[in-house]
Write a protein that holds these residues in place. Structure first.
Motif, PDB file in Angstrom:
ATOM      1  N   ARG A  19      13.394  63.282  43.420  1.00 22.60           N
ATOM      2  CA  ARG A  19      11.830  63.716  44.653  1.00 22.60           C
ATOM      3  C   ARG A  19      11.891  63.785  45.713  1.00 22.60           C
ATOM      4  NH1 ARG A  19       7.394  59.683  43.478  1.00 22.60           N
ATOM      5  NH2 ARG A  19       5.427  60.885  43.487  1.00 22.60           N
ATOM      6  N   PRO A  20      10.508  65.047  46.548  1.00 22.66           N
ATOM      7  CA  PRO A  20      10.187  64.475  48.246  1.00 22.66           C
ATOM      8  C   PRO A  20      10.655  63.124  48.876  1.00 22.66           C
ATOM      9  CG  PRO A  20       8.897  65.682  47.117  1.00 22.66           C
ATOM     10  CD  PRO A  20       9.400  65.019  46.012  1.00 22.66           C
ATOM     11  N   ARG A  21      11.446  62.594  49.704  1.00 24.47           N
ATOM     12  CA  ARG A  21      11.953  60.847  49.966  1.00 24.47           C
ATOM     13  C   ARG A  21      12.490  60.895  48.948  1.00 24.47           C
ATOM     14  NH1 ARG A  21      10.043  61.664  54.170  1.00 24.47           N
ATOM     15  NH2 ARG A  21       8.003  62.474  55.381  1.00 24.47           N
TER      16      ARG A  21
ATOM     17  N   MET B 193      19.988  72.614  51.997  1.00 30.91           N
ATOM     18  CA  MET B 193      18.086  72.576  51.363  1.00 30.91           C
ATOM     19  C   MET B 193      17.623  71.973  50.943  1.00 30.91           C
ATOM     20  SD  MET B 193      17.921  75.154  53.388  1.00 30.91           S
ATOM     21  CE  MET B 193      15.964  76.815  52.537  1.00 30.91           C
TER      22      MET B 193
ATOM     23  N   LEU C  66      18.142  68.799  50.589  1.00 29.77           N
ATOM     24  CA  LEU C  66      17.864  67.667  51.468  1.00 29.77           C
ATOM     25  C   LEU C  66      17.186  68.066  52.482  1.00 29.77           C
ATOM     26  CD1 LEU C  66      21.306  67.290  53.478  1.00 29.77           C
ATOM     27  CD2 LEU C  66      20.266  65.007  51.389  1.00 29.77           C
ATOM     28  N   ILE C  67      17.084  69.035  53.288  1.00 27.88           N
ATOM     29  CA  ILE C  67      15.564  69.536  53.969  1.00 27.88           C
ATOM     30  C   ILE C  67      14.405  69.683  53.389  1.00 27.88           C
ATOM     31  CG2 ILE C  67      14.909  71.207  56.068  1.00 27.88           C
ATOM     32  CD1 ILE C  67      18.423  71.339  55.938  1.00 27.88           C
ATOM     33  N   THR C  68      14.456  70.409  52.509  1.00 31.10           N
ATOM     34  CA  THR C  68      13.239  70.866  51.779  1.00 31.10           C
ATOM     35  C   THR C  68      12.324  69.472  50.974  1.00 31.10           C
ATOM     36  OG1 THR C  68      14.308  71.441  49.564  1.00 31.10           O
ATOM     37  CG2 THR C  68      13.596  73.219  51.520  1.00 31.10           C
ATOM     38  N   GLY C  69      13.021  67.842  50.728  1.00 30.07           N
ATOM     39  CA  GLY C  69      11.899  67.437  50.029  1.00 30.07           C
ATOM     40  C   GLY C  69      12.874  66.231  50.973  1.00 30.07           C
ATOM     41  N   SER C  70      12.971  66.242  52.083  1.00 34.06           N
ATOM     42  CA  SER C  70      13.213  64.723  53.125  1.00 34.06           C
ATOM     43  C   SER C  70      14.386  63.550  52.219  1.00 34.06           C
ATOM     44  CB  SER C  70      11.687  64.585  53.719  1.00 34.06           C
ATOM     45  OG  SER C  70      11.495  64.984  54.608  1.00 34.06           O
ATOM     46  N   ARG C  71      15.149  64.543  51.921  1.00 33.55           N
ATOM     47  CA  ARG C  71      15.932  63.541  51.071  1.00 33.55           C
ATOM     48  C   ARG C  71      17.093  63.191  51.712  1.00 33.55           C
ATOM     49  NH1 ARG C  71      14.241  68.331  47.578  1.00 33.55           N
ATOM     50  NH2 ARG C  71      12.920  67.991  45.876  1.00 33.55           N
ATOM     51  N   SER C  72      17.614  62.215  50.838  1.00 30.48           N
ATOM     52  CA  SER C  72      18.428  61.482  51.753  1.00 30.48           C
ATOM     53  C   SER C  72      20.062  60.760  51.085  1.00 30.48           C
ATOM     54  CB  SER C  72      18.044  60.326  52.784  1.00 30.48           C
ATOM     55  OG  SER C  72      17.510  59.404  52.086  1.00 30.48           O
ATOM     56  N   VAL C  73      21.301  60.853  51.333  1.00 31.25           N
ATOM     57  CA  VAL C  73      22.244  60.247  50.853  1.00 31.25           C
ATOM     58  C   VAL C  73      22.529  59.196  51.538  1.00 31.25           C
ATOM     59  CG1 VAL C  73      24.554  60.802  49.912  1.00 31.25           C
ATOM     60  CG2 VAL C  73      23.045  62.971  49.655  1.00 31.25           C
ATOM     61  N   ALA C  74      23.063  58.104  51.263  1.00 40.17           N
ATOM     62  CA  ALA C  74      22.988  56.952  51.186  1.00 40.17           C
ATOM     63  C   ALA C  74      23.958  56.320  51.262  1.00 40.17           C
ATOM     64  CB  ALA C  74      21.844  55.741  51.060  1.00 40.17           C
TER      65      ALA C  74
END
Lengths: 322, 322
Positions: free
Chosen positions: A238-240, A258, A260-268
């Motif tokens: 989901r977003p975030r 893309m 990552l950017i479009t949904g303000s997602r992240s890999v932690a």
């Protein structure tokens, strides 16, 4: 005073009996008579020399035992020790209760002799009371495997969150249980179809042997070593949403920008957890009956047990007993 | 009613004059007479067909103009429009002020005709008053470029944070200014040594043409298209530090897992920002004199201007004027 341990003398060597004199017990240290020690994949990396030359190396950082003496504990109290055995106690991270991020943190079995032994001495801040009624052998894997999955669940998920778990092994089978206990909707991803029944028993609401066809995950925990299809998993967030890497995988993650950017997602990434987190995790495990599913072996058979972990054969965690 | 625009009829085509009849003005829409429109690298991706077949395509999503009619605005008010022109207004993201994450968000110039035109109609929630005294031509790039860098700075940094900015171009030169205004210690990374004087004028405390030799960054913003050395940049992040990807780079990020895990670091993406964030960003820019450094061109020379952006020749943002 001599401690009796099992050590690898060089990379990939068989473990062999190893005796050492411990340093004098410091005021803030506790000495523990070890009854059980779980085997984590990190032990395999260390023994195989993949994380540097720490030889002679005594593996083991999922320790349960009873207090012999020292620290704030009474003799005979049952305590556990995980990956970390000390920190500076003074830096901004230690003061904030994030001892794992301390630049001077000391690992239990990297640069120090670990839990494949009859005794160990650690800083009292890194010994944790085992709740009454919790069997020592199933508690041991919680000290590293348990807190490793619990920390990101508490950081990135909450009741009602949709959580995916990639890899149903030592970490994954605990992740399913903790995610369920925290009220999440839980999906297991495994390449092994035969693990479905177990996964559902651990708490999975859904089980897939392929990647995510679609989905709307708040959090995906990757406990597997194989390189994941990041395009697919990020697309299923989901977003975030957060993709959290827990296994120290040899291959890098190949992350498209893309999604990552479009949904303000992240890999932690996430590493074990704080002392406060370990106490909280143990309390929840006691309350909800969360336990590692283990294969028990005597410590003198440490080589065979380590090899089962190396080959991903353990169902689901090897634990050595005194 | 006819709007006069410039459109690409197919991928990589030259822009040519294009007239279209707008849909009837809805009650919640505002019609704007466009005076200026910045050129963002996204416009190049769109015109070059890299983001799909949206032709005929009228680029432009860094718009400033005056209100003709409609919405909550008075005729003649100066407003700006960025990447987003509408959202559903009802979903959990819209209700939380995160309209950019709305599944039904509408882009200003992807699926709609954008700002390389004399007029545009957008939902009034996505038109923003331009502060008095702020020149329209230097305000335009703030509507997309500005908010794109401001959002992650507000999310992941604070006063005293150490922030690195990779790439000193349209986004980067704004990132340096906003980071400085927020009280951060700012480091610029550029492959172009000749940009140092400008970078320092924009707010950089440090300037490097290589990667980070060492460092302790809380946040690194990547505005460049080239694939970064993730091992180096993650190694230069403090514990809990964030590497934030802003440029829609064609190559994936190759992310090693160990620095993610050992320091609980993360790699995140960020897309533009919320309406509230845009208003806040514009207010800060007005207060602190933050402005895009631009090259101004008449809109009839849109092709040449777009080409300067395509070739990374703009210093530092192309803006078209009526």
């Amino acid at each position: 005073m001599t401690f009796n341990a099992y050590a690898a003398k060089k990379a990939k060597a068989q473990l062999e009996p190893f005796r050492y004199e411990p340093k004098p017990l410091a005021d803030d240290e506790v000495e523990i008579a070890i009854s059980h020690c779980g085997i984590c994949h990190s032990d395999v990396h260390l023994v195989d020399g993949e994380w540097g030359d720490w030889f002679p190396l005594v593996p083991g950082h999922e320790i349960v035992g009873t207090v012999v003496t020292g620290g704030a504990f009474a003799p005979g109290e049952r305590v556990g020790v995980g990956w970390q055995r000390n920190s500076c106690g003074e830096c901004e991270y230690c003061r904030a209760g994030e001892e794992v991020l301390c630049a001077k943190h000391e690992a239990t079995c990297q640069g120090n002799f670990g839990g494949f032994a009859d005794r160990i001495r650690v800083n009292e801040r890194f010994a944790f009371r085992i709740p009454d009624g919790m069997p020592s052998e199933t508690a041991a894997p919680l000290l590293c495997g348990g807190i490793t999955v619990y920390t990101p669940l508490r950081t990135y998920a909450a009741k009602g969150s949709r959580v995916g778990v990639i890899g149903i092994g030592g970490l994954g089978h605990l992740a399913l249980q903790f995610a369920k206990a925290l009220g999440c909707e839980v999906t297991a991803f495994s390449r092994v179809a035969g693990k479905e029944a177990d996964a559902r028993r651990f708490g999975a609401d859904h089980f897939f042997t392929g990647g995510p066809e679609k989905g709307s995950f708040d959090l995906v925990l990757n406990t597997a070593h194989a390189a994941p299809d990041m395009e697919a998993y990020l697309g299923a967030l989901r977003p975030r949403g957060v993709f959290c890497q827990l296994g120290a995988a040899p291959l890098p993650l190949v992350v498209p920008s893309m999604p990552l950017i479009t949904g303000s997602r992240s890999v932690a990434g996430s590493a074990i957890g704080s002392p406060a987190g370990i106490r909280e995790m143990l309390a929840l495990a006691a309350e909800r009956g969360i336990a590692a599913m283990i294969e028990l072996a005597p410590m003198r058979e440490a080589n065979q047990a380590l090899d089962r972990t190396r080959r991903n054969q353990a169902r689901y965690r090897m634990v050595l007993a005194k």
